[in-house]
Design an enzyme around this catalytic site. Sequence first.
Site, PDB file in Angstrom:
ATOM      1  N   ASP A 128       8.636   7.871  -6.666  1.00  0.00           N
ATOM      2  CA  ASP A 128       9.824   8.692  -6.410  1.00  0.00           C
ATOM      3  C   ASP A 128      10.177   8.793  -4.930  1.00  0.00           C
ATOM      4  OD1 ASP A 128       7.759  10.254  -5.471  1.00  0.00           O
ATOM      5  OD2 ASP A 128       8.115  11.945  -6.824  1.00  0.00           O
TER       6      ASP A 128
ATOM      7  N   ASN B  64      -3.386   8.668   3.973  1.00  0.00           N
ATOM      8  CA  ASN B  64      -2.250   8.093   4.699  1.00  0.00           C
ATOM      9  C   ASN B  64      -2.305   8.305   6.210  1.00  0.00           C
ATOM     10  OD1 ASN B  64      -1.025   7.271   2.268  1.00  0.00           O
ATOM     11  ND2 ASN B  64      -0.059   9.274   1.996  1.00  0.00           N
TER      12      ASN B  64
ATOM     13  N   HIS C  49      -6.148  -6.698  -2.218  1.00  0.00           N
ATOM     14  CA  HIS C  49      -6.943  -6.763  -0.994  1.00  0.00           C
ATOM     15  C   HIS C  49      -7.209  -8.200  -0.559  1.00  0.00           C
ATOM     16  CE1 HIS C  49      -8.630  -2.411  -1.601  1.00  0.00           C
ATOM     17  NE2 HIS C  49      -7.353  -2.435  -1.263  1.00  0.00           N
ATOM     18  N   THR C  50      -6.501  -9.129  -1.141  1.00  0.00           N
ATOM     19  CA  THR C  50      -6.523 -10.500  -0.643  1.00  0.00           C
ATOM     20  C   THR C  50      -5.716 -10.623   0.648  1.00  0.00           C
ATOM     21  OG1 THR C  50      -6.066 -12.802  -1.223  1.00  0.00           O
ATOM     22  CG2 THR C  50      -4.498 -11.191  -2.005  1.00  0.00           C
TER      23      THR C  50
ATOM     24  N   ASP D  21      -3.598 -14.734  -2.638  1.00  0.00           N
ATOM     25  CA  ASP D  21      -4.239 -15.683  -3.540  1.00  0.00           C
ATOM     26  C   ASP D  21      -5.410 -14.999  -4.235  1.00  0.00           C
ATOM     27  OD1 ASP D  21      -6.253 -15.561  -1.590  1.00  0.00           O
ATOM     28  OD2 ASP D  21      -5.640 -17.442  -0.639  1.00  0.00           O
TER      29      ASP D  21
ATOM     30  N   ASP E 177      -9.809  -9.809   3.431  1.00  0.00           N
ATOM     31  CA  ASP E 177     -10.186 -11.164   3.020  1.00  0.00           C
ATOM     32  C   ASP E 177     -10.177 -12.045   4.273  1.00  0.00           C
ATOM     33  OD1 ASP E 177     -10.418 -13.760   2.133  1.00  0.00           O
ATOM     34  OD2 ASP E 177      -8.506 -13.792   1.075  1.00  0.00           O
TER      35      ASP E 177
ATOM     36  N   ARG F 201       0.829  -1.210   0.000  1.00  0.00           N
ATOM     37  CA  ARG F 201       0.000   0.000   0.000  1.00  0.00           C
ATOM     38  C   ARG F 201       0.861   1.258   0.000  1.00  0.00           C
ATOM     39  NH1 ARG F 201      -2.830   3.192   4.162  1.00  0.00           N
ATOM     40  NH2 ARG F 201      -4.825   3.947   3.319  1.00  0.00           N
TER      41      ARG F 201
ATOM     42  N   HIS G  23       0.686   4.066  -2.873  1.00  0.00           N
ATOM     43  CA  HIS G  23       0.417   5.477  -2.581  1.00  0.00           C
ATOM     44  C   HIS G  23       1.569   6.369  -3.018  1.00  0.00           C
ATOM     45  CE1 HIS G  23      -3.066   5.080   0.546  1.00  0.00           C
ATOM     46  NE2 HIS G  23      -3.235   4.308  -0.518  1.00  0.00           N
ATOM     47  N   ASP G  24       2.778   5.838  -3.004  1.00  0.00           N
ATOM     48  CA  ASP G  24       3.918   6.602  -3.510  1.00  0.00           C
ATOM     49  C   ASP G  24       3.788   6.808  -5.018  1.00  0.00           C
ATOM     50  OD1 ASP G  24       6.471   7.881  -3.484  1.00  0.00           O
ATOM     51  OD2 ASP G  24       7.399   6.006  -4.148  1.00  0.00           O
TER      52      ASP G  24
ATOM     53  N   GLY H 111       4.313   9.934  -9.270  1.00  0.00           N
ATOM     54  CA  GLY H 111       5.241   8.893  -9.680  1.00  0.00           C
ATOM     55  C   GLY H 111       5.950   8.187  -8.533  1.00  0.00           C
TER      56      GLY H 111
ATOM     57  N   PRO I 162      -6.717   7.049  -5.140  1.00  0.00           N
ATOM     58  CA  PRO I 162      -8.119   6.607  -5.154  1.00  0.00           C
ATOM     59  C   PRO I 162      -8.627   6.355  -3.743  1.00  0.00           C
ATOM     60  CG  PRO I 162      -6.826   5.410  -6.777  1.00  0.00           C
ATOM     61  CD  PRO I 162      -5.845   6.167  -5.928  1.00  0.00           C
TER      62      PRO I 162
END
Length: 325
Positions: free
Chosen positions: A73, A93, A192-193, A253, A245, A61, A65-66, A71, A162
């Site tokens: 960076d 964050n 998100h598994t 998975d 999950d 994550r 988010h980076d 980009g 997002p």
Amino acid sequence: MKSHMILTNPLLCFLFLSTFVCSQLDYKYYDYTCPNLTKIVRNGVWSAISNDTRMPASLLRLHFHDCFVNGCDGSVLLDDTSTFTGEKNAFPNRNSARGYEVIDAIKDNVEKACPSTVSCADILTLAAREAIYLTRGPYWPVSLGRRDSLAASQSAANDQIPSPFEPLANITAKFVSKGLDMKDVVVLSGAHTIGFAQCSTFKRRLFDFDGSGNPDPTLDSSLLGSLRSVCPNQNDSDSNLAPLDPVTTNKFDNVYFKNLLNNSGLLESDQALMNDNTTAALVSNYSKYPYLFSKEFAASMVKLTNIGVLTGKDGEIRKNCRVVN
């Protein structure tokens, strides 16, 4: 060797954003200047996972988010300064992004082995790959040579990352703006598994969906009951955690997609993938074919890791990931 030859093909470089980026990055970038880099990163990630099973999802994550803010960076790693307000306290964050200390520890070890050589952006990119691989997920080749940003932007993080509260169309538009597409939305949502979400990110689905005073009608009733026990309708439960999950929480998975078919997606943005014919068809395919999901997740991650990278003389190689040199 075969995968290296395939992924350095100029046509595929174009497909993975641009031939320019691919020509600037190199799979063997540190082979002579820091030959043990991958081993150092893997050992650091493994040590972190041994102490905290949530860390693989947190590192992935953090990398996502980076990359989504101007980009890949390393800007997400910067602390606030007198000249800019960084991304750590941006809404996506604040009190949720984790793993900074893991990257710091890896960077310290890398600096001991290869001083002023490896960027924080490359370390975070490799750490995300190792985190998924060590949770039995796919392994993908990472081209290296990214350089670190000289600033960060809280406003850009608020605008560009997002949100689980956004409609699918908005989320897709943000992906497209980064050179990704709707398929990447579905594939990367499959991350998100693993991991957990705070109750504040989905509580309205449990008690007051769309201001109706009722729960989200698409949410499986048995899951609704269990989530209400974890997230009672009171403010002090906002930071409680529920697994994204619940079936195979710590294993990478394709069960996430099976959950969506059973109306058991945790976040609104997860379950929304079933409301569009195109994304629902992809969900169905990935639920049936785990190898297909692994293969396409790896391909989408290659695209993600090449977003907006700094190379050559742009940016710098930070000595401390939290501050500009």
